[in-house]
Design an enzyme around this catalytic site. Structure first.
Site, PDB file in Angstrom:
ATOM      1  N   MET A   1       0.961  -1.050   0.111  1.00 37.34           N
ATOM      2  CA  MET A   1      -0.210  -0.110  -0.054  1.00 37.34           C
ATOM      3  C   MET A   1       0.787   1.299   0.079  1.00 37.34           C
ATOM      4  O   MET A   1       2.354   1.762   0.703  1.00 37.34           O
ATOM      5  CB  MET A   1      -0.567   0.020   1.304  1.00 37.34           C
ATOM      6  CG  MET A   1      -1.837  -1.690   1.580  1.00 37.34           C
ATOM      7  SD  MET A   1      -3.039  -1.286  -0.536  1.00 37.34           S
ATOM      8  CE  MET A   1      -2.113  -2.602  -1.076  1.00 37.34           C
ATOM      9  N   CYS A   2       0.143   2.402  -0.399  1.00 33.18           N
ATOM     10  CA  CYS A   2       0.950   3.520  -0.480  1.00 33.18           C
ATOM     11  C   CYS A   2      -0.147   4.392  -0.838  1.00 33.18           C
ATOM     12  O   CYS A   2      -1.000   4.074  -1.644  1.00 33.18           O
ATOM     13  CB  CYS A   2       2.224   3.539  -1.748  1.00 33.18           C
ATOM     14  SG  CYS A   2       3.558   2.308  -0.689  1.00 33.18           S
ATOM     15  N   THR A   3       0.501   6.201  -0.481  1.00 27.88           N
ATOM     16  CA  THR A   3      -0.269   7.321  -1.389  1.00 27.88           C
ATOM     17  C   THR A   3       0.931   8.406  -1.352  1.00 27.88           C
ATOM     18  O   THR A   3       1.797   8.604  -0.635  1.00 27.88           O
ATOM     19  CB  THR A   3      -1.426   7.916  -0.099  1.00 27.88           C
ATOM     20  OG1 THR A   3      -2.231   7.035   0.555  1.00 27.88           O
ATOM     21  CG2 THR A   3      -2.382   8.470  -0.699  1.00 27.88           C
TER      22      THR A   3
END
Length: 327
Positions: A1-3
């Site tokens: 995951m990441c943003t």
């Protein structure tokens, strides 16, 4: 995951920031990579021309997951599970790059997004595992430069091309086009308070400021993080200089930062925000904020570093919690 998100402050300076969300301990740290390096990548050796600084680790060769180069081109790799497609072997007229080596190749060879748009046509991403994880990482990438141009690279076919990102935000799967379409579901959200109607003569009591954002998703899935980031970026008060911009970006990242224990995988492992990275593109500087120390720790490239240093330099992070006692 990441943003990840881009930002332009009121002075016209540009930034790229990201959360690094993962369950496996990656152990990254700031690393300066000098000009003119030969890197023994996992899909074959490649050379670089330009210096850059970013978050990485030495796994027989230096692997980077984000950073900024001497021309202000910023890059970040984010997970793209179930959608990334790689070739088994690069075509004879293409340069084969392992997905986890692409950030280093881009920062070392492209001056701008426009430059990268041409260079990437000669590259293919090869299905090669990264030794740390023992698997091929499904990735997509966000790039931005001091002109403000922001693009995304999603390897969904053999040929690579850049996709314009009009909102300057990226999360994980599905594709950017899906996220942009999904954004229309929340297109009525506003920062101001919504007026309430009277029903059957009954006067409703307001719940106060914030009602304009009722319905904004608050979970940690990729679609929800994308929507929250676009909303907060759009409505946040403008920052002026680099320190206030970095501070604003920290606050914007807060809404998608994942504490340990609140997002568990099927095997029970905690997928959490191991660090947050901030790239000041005009300043050619990189800042890292590890989970256990929210103080920014940065490296700014200088002409001395770029012109005279010829060996990569690792900068150990301070993981000690800092408390400023006022008495």
């Amino acid at each position: 995951m990441c943003t990840s998100l881009t930002y332009e402050n009121s002075q016209g300076d540009h930034f790229l920031s990201r959360t690094m969300d993962f369950a496996f301990e990656l152990g990254g740290q700031p690393i300066f990579m000098p000009r003119n390096q030969k890197i023994q990548g996992d899909a074959g050796a490649f050379t670089t021309k330009y210096g850059f600084v970013g978050a990485g680790r030495n796994l027989k060769h230096y692997i980077f997951v984000d950073g900024v180069n001497e021309f202000g081109l910023g890059a970040a790799a984010l997970y793209f599970s179930q959608y990334a497609k790689y070739v088994k072997e690069a075509a004879a007229d293409k340069l084969g790059i392992a997905p986890h080596d692409l950030v280093a190749w881009v920062l070392g060879n492209a001056k701008s997004v426009a430059d990268l748009r041409e260079l990437i046509q000669n590259v293919q991403l090869v299905d090669v595992p990264v030794s740390l994880l023992g698997l091929t990482t499904p990735l997509h990438f966000i790039f931005s430069d001091p002109t403000g141009e922001t693009t995304v690279l999603e390897a969904t076919s053999d040929d690579l091309h850049l996709i314009d990102d009009p909102v300057g935000v990226m999360a994980n799967s599905p594709q950017l086009s899906w996220h942009l379409q999904n954004l229309s579901t929340y297109g009525t959200l506003v920062a101001s308070q919504r007026p309430l109607h009277n029903y059957e003569g009954f006067e409703l009591a307001t719940q106060g400021p914030g009602t304009g954002a009722l319905g904004m998703p608050g979970d940690y899935t990729s679609p929800s993080r994308f929507v929250r980031t676009v909303f907060n970026k759009h409505y946040s008060e403008a920052a002026a200089d680099t320190p206030t911009t970095l501070n604003l970006l920290q606050h914007l990242m807060d809404s998608v930062t994942i504490p340990k224990g609140v997002k568990l995988k099927d095997d029970g492992a905690s997928d959490y925000t191991q660090y947050r990275g901030y790239m000041a593109l005009d300043d050619r500087a990189y800042y890292m904020e590890p989970y256990d120390n929210l103080e920014l720790q940065g490296v700014k490239m200088t002409d001395e570093m770029l012109n005279n240093w010829d060996t990569p330099v690792e900068y150990p992070l301070d993981h000690q919690v800092h408390i400023n006692n006022l008495n």
